[in-house]
Design a protein around this motif. Structure first.
Motif, mmCIF file in Angstrom:
data_model
loop_
_atom_site.group_PDB
_atom_site.id
_atom_site.type_symbol
_atom_site.label_atom_id
_atom_site.label_comp_id
_atom_site.label_asym_id
_atom_site.label_seq_id
_atom_site.Cartn_x
_atom_site.Cartn_y
_atom_site.Cartn_z
ATOM 1 N N SER A 194 0.820 -1.207 0.000
ATOM 2 C CA SER A 194 0.000 0.000 0.000
ATOM 3 C C SER A 194 0.849 1.251 0.000
ATOM 4 C CB SER A 194 -0.918 0.016 1.224
ATOM 5 O OG SER A 194 -1.514 1.289 1.376
ATOM 6 N N SER B 74 -0.281 3.392 3.374
ATOM 7 C CA SER B 74 0.189 3.072 4.719
ATOM 8 C C SER B 74 1.608 2.526 4.752
ATOM 9 C CB SER B 74 -0.748 2.036 5.359
ATOM 10 O OG SER B 74 -0.686 0.813 4.645
ATOM 11 N N LYS C 282 2.294 -0.585 4.105
ATOM 12 C CA LYS C 282 2.185 -1.941 4.635
ATOM 13 C C LYS C 282 2.111 -2.970 3.508
ATOM 14 C CE LYS C 282 -0.470 -0.206 8.581
ATOM 15 N NZ LYS C 282 -1.734 -0.283 9.342
ATOM 16 N N TYR D 142 0.487 -6.542 2.361
ATOM 17 C CA TYR D 142 -0.662 -7.412 2.612
ATOM 18 C C TYR D 142 -0.470 -8.724 1.853
ATOM 19 C CZ TYR D 142 -3.207 -3.400 4.511
ATOM 20 O OH TYR D 142 -3.613 -2.325 5.272
ATOM 21 N N ARG E 88 -0.567 -8.906 7.601
ATOM 22 C CA ARG E 88 -0.207 -7.507 7.337
ATOM 23 C C ARG E 88 1.118 -7.196 8.034
ATOM 24 N NH1 ARG E 88 -4.706 -3.018 8.187
ATOM 25 N NH2 ARG E 88 -4.241 -3.229 10.420
ATOM 26 N N TYR F 271 -3.313 -2.189 -4.627
ATOM 27 C CA TYR F 271 -3.637 -0.883 -4.035
ATOM 28 C C TYR F 271 -3.993 0.046 -5.186
ATOM 29 C CZ TYR F 271 -3.411 3.671 -1.911
ATOM 30 O OH TYR F 271 -3.748 4.936 -1.511
ATOM 31 N N ARG G 79 -7.776 2.767 -1.746
ATOM 32 C CA ARG G 79 -8.254 1.549 -1.091
ATOM 33 C C ARG G 79 -7.533 0.340 -1.692
ATOM 34 N NH1 ARG G 79 -10.342 5.141 1.298
ATOM 35 N NH2 ARG G 79 -12.471 5.295 2.141
ATOM 36 N N LEU G 80 -7.619 -0.772 -0.987
ATOM 37 C CA LEU G 80 -7.187 -2.039 -1.545
ATOM 38 C C LEU G 80 -8.314 -2.598 -2.405
ATOM 39 C CD1 LEU G 80 -5.662 -3.749 1.633
ATOM 40 C CD2 LEU G 80 -4.488 -2.325 -0.052
ATOM 41 N N GLU H 114 -8.352 0.084 4.450
ATOM 42 C CA GLU H 114 -7.222 -0.360 5.257
ATOM 43 C C GLU H 114 -7.482 -0.164 6.749
ATOM 44 O OE1 GLU H 114 -3.059 -0.003 4.007
ATOM 45 O OE2 GLU H 114 -3.819 1.385 2.496
ATOM 46 N N LEU I 265 -10.114 -2.921 7.449
ATOM 47 C CA LEU I 265 -9.892 -4.161 6.701
ATOM 48 C C LEU I 265 -11.228 -4.817 6.377
ATOM 49 C CD1 LEU I 265 -7.314 -5.441 5.595
ATOM 50 C CD2 LEU I 265 -7.452 -7.134 7.398
#
Length: 452
Positions: free
Chosen positions: A311, A314, A316, A318, A327, A355, A361-362, A375, A378
């Motif tokens: 992402s 963030s 991060k 996933y 995560r 992403y 958003r994912l 995120e 979740l």
């Protein structure tokens, strides 16, 4: 009279219709020092320029945007802070504010190191602090950044080093604007790569604990950020905010800090390719690494994952496999993970994760449907899943996706790729990825074979 003391006098006169000449002059010097005027020259700025500079400062410090040198603004100017100018950061802040966008996505202007292993040296330290405790605090400050990035640091006890930490008093031959002014005011400043220096005011009362005195660990960690190329952050909770955050139970690094350093050193347009229990890293030049085992990089991650994404919001990672989601922040599995997808309404065995910048958003793809995922929770956003028809020309069952630096999204399945235009929301090209996308790093010209 010290600048901060002169500014503090404004608190006594704030009820007057306008600032006294002395207040305005001292405030103008402050704004000049920290880069709030587009052109240098204290005493030469028009009332309109001064008001705009005050508004910029208020924006950075989360004060009401009055443009007036009022009591809260004068008080903020008088607080201890980092002595590094905000000027390099203001352009990025303005762009982020004008587009109402998320955390930083562009590379800061401070530059970066073109290597990942860096040495540091503590040149000197206050005599009243135990040497071994100072070294431990400095080591912990460097570890903050190495824990969330690909950087590695080690201490050099003598001789040259990439980054040098030094305590000085007053003027120390790096410009009058950088002269230290005793307790309060500018506590420290640092230089962007590749000068690699951080200077600290030896007249401050430094502390290695959360009690009285300036917490050395927090200030060192902030200045290290500058030596790595990070500018000041407009996020109030960020370690890289111009005004040092207090050491508390909260995380020292905010997501803005983490994303900033990862954008510089982790997200260099590197491509991650996963297969079984290994992954490959392909650089922007198209050079592929040797296969690397998953476990050392992402401890606890099972082999043969179904889908993964990183992402930009963030910072991060996933990962999805079966009915669970992992995560990671850097290589650290976040507390509470892995989580069951079913408790969040997420699909089991997703085909592809992505992403998507436009939605921030994912997006998870499963068969002929796609799910948009927040995120923060979740959880699946309302009115989803929806039909894959929204992604015109994209077939079901893709096995991976990435956003390339050319602005297109590339989806993959078997030996095929689909190039997706994020503006037109449709597939605009397709082909064989191994031979037609050289930046994938998958084709060995010498053997004429796919590498993985």
């Amino acid at each position: 009279m010290a600048l901060r003391a002169a500014l503090a006098l404004g608190l006594l006169a704030a009820a007057q219709p306008g600032p006294a000449p002395r207040q305005r002059r001292e405030a103008e010097l402050f704004l000049e020092k920290y880069g709030y005027f587009s052109e240098p020259g204290p005493g030469t700025h028009s009332p309109a320029e001064f008001m705009e500079a005050v508004r910029d400062f208020q924006r950075v410090t989360h004060l009401p945007l009055s443009g007036v040198l009022d009591a809260p603004t004068l008080h903020q100017m008088a607080l201890p802070r980092c002595g590094t100018s905000d000027g390099e950061s203001r352009g990025a802040w303005a762009r982020r504010a004008s587009t109402a966008r998320r955390r930083r996505q562009t590379t800061p202007h401070g530059g970066r190191w073109y290597k990942r292993h860096l040495t540091y040296r503590v040149v000197n330290w206050p005599s009243y602090l135990p040497q071994h405790e100072v070294r431990l605090a400095v080591k912990a400050a460097f570890e903050l950044w190495s824990n969330v990035s690909s950087l590695v640091f080690w201490e050099a006890r003598d001789g040259p080093a990439d980054i040098r930490l030094t305590f000085f008093h007053g003027d120390h031959n790096d410009g009058l604007n950088n002269a230290f002014d005793g307790p309060g005011g500018a506590l420290a400043h640092a230089f962007f790569p590749r000068r690699g220096e951080a200077h600290f005011d030896s007249a401050e009362r430094w502390s290695l604990h959360s009690g009285k005195g300036r917490n050395l660990f927090v200030v060192v960690a902030h200045e290290i950020g500058h030596t790595l190329g990070l500018e000041h952050s407009p996020v109030k909770s960020a370690l890289m905010s111009p005004y040092y955050k207090k050491l508390s139970k909260d995380f020292v690094l905010s997501w803005d800090d983490i994303l900033a350093v990862q954008n510089l050193y982790d997200a260099d347009h590197n491509l991650y390719i996963f297969k079984g229990s290994h992954y490959w890293v392909v650089t922007a030049s198209g050079n592929a690494s040797n296969p690397q085992p998953l476990q050392p990089r992402w401890p606890g991650l099972p082999p043969s994952i179904d889908a993964c994404t990183w992402s930009q919001l963030s910072g991060k990672f996933y990962f999805f496999k079966g009915g669970r989601c992992w995560r990671y922040v850097g290589s650290t599995l976040e507390a509470g993970f892995p989580q069951k997808c079913s408790t969040r309404g997420l699909p089991r065995h997703p085909d592809t994760a992505l992403y998507f910048q436009q939605l921030q958003r994912l997006v998870l793809f499963k068969g002929a449907k796609y799910f948009v995922v927040s995120e923060e929770t979740l959880g699946v956003e309302p009115y989803y899943p929806r039909s894959l028809w929204d992604w015109e020309g994209l077939p079901p069952g893709t096995a991976g996706a990435l956003t390339h630096r050319d602005g297109f999204i590339y989806f993959f399945r078997d030996d095929q790729y689909w190039q997706f235009d994020r503006v037109k929301l449709q597939v605009v090209a397709t082909g064989k990825w191994a031979t037609q996308l050289p930046w994938m790093g998958c084709w060995d010209a010498n053997s004429g074979q796919v590498l993985f």
